[in-house]
Design a protein around this motif. Sequence first.
Motif, mmCIF file in Angstrom:
data_model
loop_
_atom_site.group_PDB
_atom_site.id
_atom_site.type_symbol
_atom_site.label_atom_id
_atom_site.label_comp_id
_atom_site.label_asym_id
_atom_site.label_seq_id
_atom_site.Cartn_x
_atom_site.Cartn_y
_atom_site.Cartn_z
ATOM 1 N N ASP A 194 0.798 -1.228 0.000
ATOM 2 C CA ASP A 194 0.000 0.000 0.000
ATOM 3 C C ASP A 194 0.832 1.280 0.000
ATOM 4 N N ALA A 195 2.140 1.140 -0.055
ATOM 5 C CA ALA A 195 3.000 2.324 0.064
ATOM 6 C C ALA A 195 2.690 3.371 -1.000
ATOM 7 N N TYR A 196 2.345 2.935 -2.204
ATOM 8 C CA TYR A 196 2.101 3.887 -3.294
ATOM 9 C C TYR A 196 0.879 4.764 -3.053
ATOM 10 N N LYS A 197 0.033 4.389 -2.084
ATOM 11 C CA LYS A 197 -1.164 5.168 -1.786
ATOM 12 C C LYS A 197 -0.872 6.345 -0.851
ATOM 13 N N VAL A 198 0.308 6.336 -0.231
ATOM 14 C CA VAL A 198 0.680 7.422 0.677
ATOM 15 C C VAL A 198 0.895 8.699 -0.128
ATOM 16 N N ILE A 244 15.186 -3.516 7.036
ATOM 17 C CA ILE A 244 14.059 -3.413 6.108
ATOM 18 C C ILE A 244 12.743 -3.428 6.874
ATOM 19 N N PHE A 245 12.643 -4.327 7.835
ATOM 20 C CA PHE A 245 11.397 -4.477 8.579
ATOM 21 C C PHE A 245 11.155 -3.277 9.501
ATOM 22 N N VAL A 246 12.237 -2.669 9.982
ATOM 23 C CA VAL A 246 12.110 -1.459 10.804
ATOM 24 C C VAL A 246 11.582 -0.303 9.957
ATOM 25 N N LEU A 247 12.157 -0.124 8.776
ATOM 26 C CA LEU A 247 11.754 0.981 7.903
ATOM 27 C C LEU A 247 10.322 0.807 7.401
ATOM 28 N N LYS A 252 4.435 2.066 7.855
ATOM 29 C CA LYS A 252 3.072 1.619 8.112
ATOM 30 C C LYS A 252 2.474 2.226 9.373
ATOM 31 N N THR A 253 3.330 2.527 10.347
ATOM 32 C CA THR A 253 2.849 3.057 11.621
ATOM 33 C C THR A 253 2.602 4.551 11.564
#
Length: 257
Positions: A194-198, A244-247, A252-253
């Motif tokens: 969903d990053a592209y929706k930001v 990667i998981f932190v970023l 997302k948060t």
Amino acid sequence: MSKLAAEDKFLDLSDYGRPIGKWFANRLKNTRFTPIHVTLLFGTSGLTAFYCILQNHYFLAGFFIILKSIIDAADGELARIKKTPSYTGRYLDSVFDIVLNFMFLMAICHVSKTSFWMTLLAFIGIQLQGTLYNYYYVILRNKSVGGDSTSKIFEYKSPRALTGESQKSVDILFGIYTVVYGTFDKIIHTLDSDAYKVKTFPNWFMTLLSIYGLGFQLLIIAVMLPMNWIEYIVPFFIVYTLLIFVLIGIRKTIFKV
């Protein structure tokens, strides 16, 4: 044309070669040299670094790795100065990058005690790191008013050739690009679909993310080699991949859709 609108520009820690790259590109603007020539030149610098690693000339290897990063910034700058953007150059640049990354790590594997499988894991990690950076960066570029949109967020089919380039060349290079990058793109897109929706990413987040840019990755290698930390390069990049998981978690948060 800049890659980003003024309000979206951020401190890119991986783009330290840009100032010299711009200077170099400006020296070539009235010559017959094309961006493709510059891309071939950075490939030559990368091959020289590969040879230096195999010969245990680590200071020279670090120098040519940094030089490769500087020249890598110049081809895109020359394309913008001459107003000759091309998909051929864009894909050739990316294909050279992944091939050279693999060669650097295999050379490090050869001259160190690192196992092939650990090295392969580090290579996969480096590519995933770079893919995450490029994913978010291209999203920002495509949303930035007046920014460069040569790169697309999702690249499912070969684009139509731009003026001055061959459609056949674009199709061939796109095919190679898809093969070597496709799996990494799918993994990152799956992890954050969903990053592209930001709407946008703030400058501080992009600066943090830029530690995964190719230039910064190569800078780390270029520093570790002459310090005789060659045995730690592969383990470092394996652990480094966990960020990667932190970023993605930060995205997302804090920057919710």
